[in-house]
Enzyme design. Structure first.
Site, PDB file in Angstrom:
ATOM      1  N   ASP A   1      -4.021  -1.643  -6.654  1.00  0.00           N
ATOM      2  CA  ASP A   1      -4.531  -2.034  -5.337  1.00  0.00           C
ATOM      3  C   ASP A   1      -5.926  -2.635  -5.448  1.00  0.00           C
ATOM      4  O   ASP A   1      -6.941  -1.947  -5.316  1.00  0.00           O
ATOM      5  CB  ASP A   1      -4.535  -0.814  -4.411  1.00  0.00           C
ATOM      6  CG  ASP A   1      -4.882  -1.167  -2.971  1.00  0.00           C
ATOM      7  OD1 ASP A   1      -5.223  -2.348  -2.713  1.00  0.00           O
ATOM      8  OD2 ASP A   1      -4.835  -0.273  -2.116  1.00  0.00           O
TER       9      ASP A   1
ATOM     10  N   GLN B   1      -1.025   2.359  -6.101  1.00  0.00           N
ATOM     11  CA  GLN B   1      -2.459   2.579  -5.932  1.00  0.00           C
ATOM     12  C   GLN B   1      -3.275   2.065  -7.114  1.00  0.00           C
ATOM     13  O   GLN B   1      -4.376   1.543  -6.935  1.00  0.00           O
ATOM     14  CB  GLN B   1      -2.735   4.065  -5.715  1.00  0.00           C
ATOM     15  CG  GLN B   1      -2.354   4.546  -4.319  1.00  0.00           C
ATOM     16  CD  GLN B   1      -2.659   6.018  -4.110  1.00  0.00           C
ATOM     17  OE1 GLN B   1      -2.897   6.767  -5.063  1.00  0.00           O
ATOM     18  NE2 GLN B   1      -2.667   6.446  -2.862  1.00  0.00           N
TER      19      GLN B   1
ATOM     20  N   ARG C   1       0.843  -1.193   0.000  1.00  0.00           N
ATOM     21  CA  ARG C   1       0.000   0.000   0.000  1.00  0.00           C
ATOM     22  C   ARG C   1       0.880   1.245   0.000  1.00  0.00           C
ATOM     23  O   ARG C   1       1.038   1.923   1.013  1.00  0.00           O
ATOM     24  CB  ARG C   1      -0.965  -0.042   1.180  1.00  0.00           C
ATOM     25  CG  ARG C   1      -2.065  -1.069   0.943  1.00  0.00           C
ATOM     26  CD  ARG C   1      -3.235  -0.898   1.860  1.00  0.00           C
ATOM     27  NE  ARG C   1      -4.464  -1.342   1.209  1.00  0.00           N
ATOM     28  CZ  ARG C   1      -5.644  -1.332   1.788  1.00  0.00           C
ATOM     29  NH1 ARG C   1      -5.771  -0.887   3.029  1.00  0.00           N
ATOM     30  NH2 ARG C   1      -6.714  -1.747   1.137  1.00  0.00           N
TER      31      ARG C   1
ATOM     32  N   TYR D   1      -3.272   0.202   8.352  1.00  0.00           N
ATOM     33  CA  TYR D   1      -4.227  -0.682   8.996  1.00  0.00           C
ATOM     34  C   TYR D   1      -4.316  -0.362  10.481  1.00  0.00           C
ATOM     35  O   TYR D   1      -3.438   0.282  11.059  1.00  0.00           O
ATOM     36  CB  TYR D   1      -3.811  -2.153   8.830  1.00  0.00           C
ATOM     37  CG  TYR D   1      -3.892  -2.667   7.414  1.00  0.00           C
ATOM     38  CD1 TYR D   1      -5.109  -2.969   6.826  1.00  0.00           C
ATOM     39  CD2 TYR D   1      -2.734  -2.846   6.658  1.00  0.00           C
ATOM     40  CE1 TYR D   1      -5.184  -3.451   5.527  1.00  0.00           C
ATOM     41  CE2 TYR D   1      -2.790  -3.327   5.359  1.00  0.00           C
ATOM     42  CZ  TYR D   1      -4.019  -3.633   4.797  1.00  0.00           C
ATOM     43  OH  TYR D   1      -4.089  -4.094   3.512  1.00  0.00           O
TER      44      TYR D   1
ATOM     45  N   SER E   1      -8.346  -2.403  -2.355  1.00  0.00           N
ATOM     46  CA  SER E   1      -9.106  -1.161  -2.254  1.00  0.00           C
ATOM     47  C   SER E   1     -10.224  -1.097  -3.293  1.00  0.00           C
ATOM     48  O   SER E   1     -11.356  -0.712  -2.981  1.00  0.00           O
ATOM     49  CB  SER E   1      -8.173   0.047  -2.421  1.00  0.00           C
ATOM     50  OG  SER E   1      -7.294   0.156  -1.320  1.00  0.00           O
TER      51      SER E   1
END
Length: 377
Positions: free
Chosen positions: A128, A125, A120, A226, A131
């Site tokens: 990902d 991104q 991450r 997280y 997500s």
């Protein structure tokens, strides 16, 4: 270099790893694509759309024998048996919990990349998948809650009187939780959001929700954004506070997960008993043990008039857009794995390649995946 797209075999899985638009993009890069017949039907992409994108469409052998095989769901052992040494597999692998899968891939000599293990970081991104698919699941969870609640979400003023808006509380303000907050707010509900990470409180407020701020818990953000596991004492304090908040809600959506661990228990059976009959809980963590004590994965439990719903694989219920997003995630990862001259080029000095790689040349490369494989053995 050929990329394969087999049909997903997991029950209820409607997504496809590569959409026709991405196939066209790969063809423009002079890559061959083999698609198993029927692979895209569940996501609204018939075989003809792949043929128009110049993919080879036919029996599964063509897709499974490709240099790079792309999947959505964790492969079964029978599917892994169709792979051979030197092939690359890209897809969800559940490496922290599916030790048997890790061992089978290593023994088969497959180089496997887990989409959920993409680091991450800013540069990753666009790859990902955690997500992108959580975003879909959060949206779908709010729709499930609205359908099952038996009440309007927005305030309604009619000739027969005024109906108060629904009160919705979302637990966990990661990607899924924030999308659930945004969707419930757009539907007109009064929304409260909760997360043990202080940074998430501002995000909740930015979407029109009211953060449930439990100041007695220290900030619990860990590496990678997280939430860290709470102590037993902290967990008990959170559960007591959430029980008090729960009895004022019509709907609760829970999304709290810790990778590789059982989902944290947030809503106890006692808290459910304090909620009004007709209330609804949608627990997105059901497959990992559930955030609600009464959750049963894939089932709806009714206790004291309260519905506790623990749906599985909600992203698959929104297969068209879930596949669109996932397919772009896969394409962006493939750009790192395949060179401009269409050869496999695995640069393990790249933190994305190294972080996502689970097995290579007969070995389990990821430390936590090795631990899971050892536990499974």
């Amino acid at each position: 270099m050929r990329v394969g797209v087999p049909k997903e075999s997991r029950e209820g899985e409607r997504r496809v790893a590569l959409t026709p638009d991405v196939v066209r993009s790969l063809k423009a890069k002079e890559l061959e694509v083999a698609v198993e017949s029927g692979a895209g039907e569940g996501a609204g992409h018939p075989d003809s759309s792949y043929s128009e994108a110049e993919a080879r469409v036919g029996p599964g052998e063509g897709a499974w024998e490709a240099d790079v095989v792309t999947k959505v769901a964790v492969p079964t052992l029978d599917e892994i048996a169709r792979l051979h040494s030197g092939q690359v597999l890209v897809g969800h692998l559940a490496p922290l919990t599916s030790g048997e899968t890790n061992r089978a891939l290593a023994e088969a000599g497959v180089t496997a990349f887990a989409m959920e293990a993409i680091p991450r970081i800013t540069r990753a991104q666009a790859m990902d998948a955690l997500s992108s698919q959580a975003n879909v699941a959060g949206y779908a969870a709010a729709l499930v809650a609205a359908r099952e609640a038996g009440r309007f979400f927005p305030m309604m003023t009619t000739a027969a009187g005024t109906v108060a808006p629904a009160k919705v509380m979302v637990l966990g303000a990661g990607v899924a939780g924030l999308q659930a907050i945004a969707t419930a707010k757009r539907l007109g509900a009064v929304v409260t959001g909760f997360d043990i990470r202080r940074a998430a409180w501002e995000q909740i407020a930015s979407l029109g929700g009211r953060p449930l701020e439990l100041d007695f818990i220290p900030d619990a953000e860990a590496e990678g954004g997280y939430a860290r596991p709470l102590t037993d004492e902290e967990n008990e304090q959170v559960r007591v506070a959430l029980a008090d908040a729960a009895e004022r809600q019509n709907v609760i959506i829970t999304t709290a997960l810790v990778p590789g661990r059982r989902a944290p228990l947030l809503i106890t059976a006692e808290a459910v008993g304090r909620m009004q009959p007709g209330s609804v809980i949608v627990d997105l963590a059901g497959e990992s043990g559930g955030n609600c004590e009464l959750s049963e994965a894939g089932e709806t439990v009714i206790e004291n008039g309260v519905k506790v719903i623990a749906p599985l694989n909600l992203a698959s219920e929104m297969a068209t857009h879930a596949s669109q997003l996932y397919s772009k995630n896969v394409e962006n990862l493939l750009e790192l794995l395949i060179s401009d001259d269409r050869q496999l080029d695995l640069d393990f000095d790249d933190e994305i390649v190294a972080g996502a790689c689970i097995t290579h040349e007969g070995e389990i490369k990821n430390e936590r995946a090795r631990e899971a494989a050892g536990a499974a053995a």
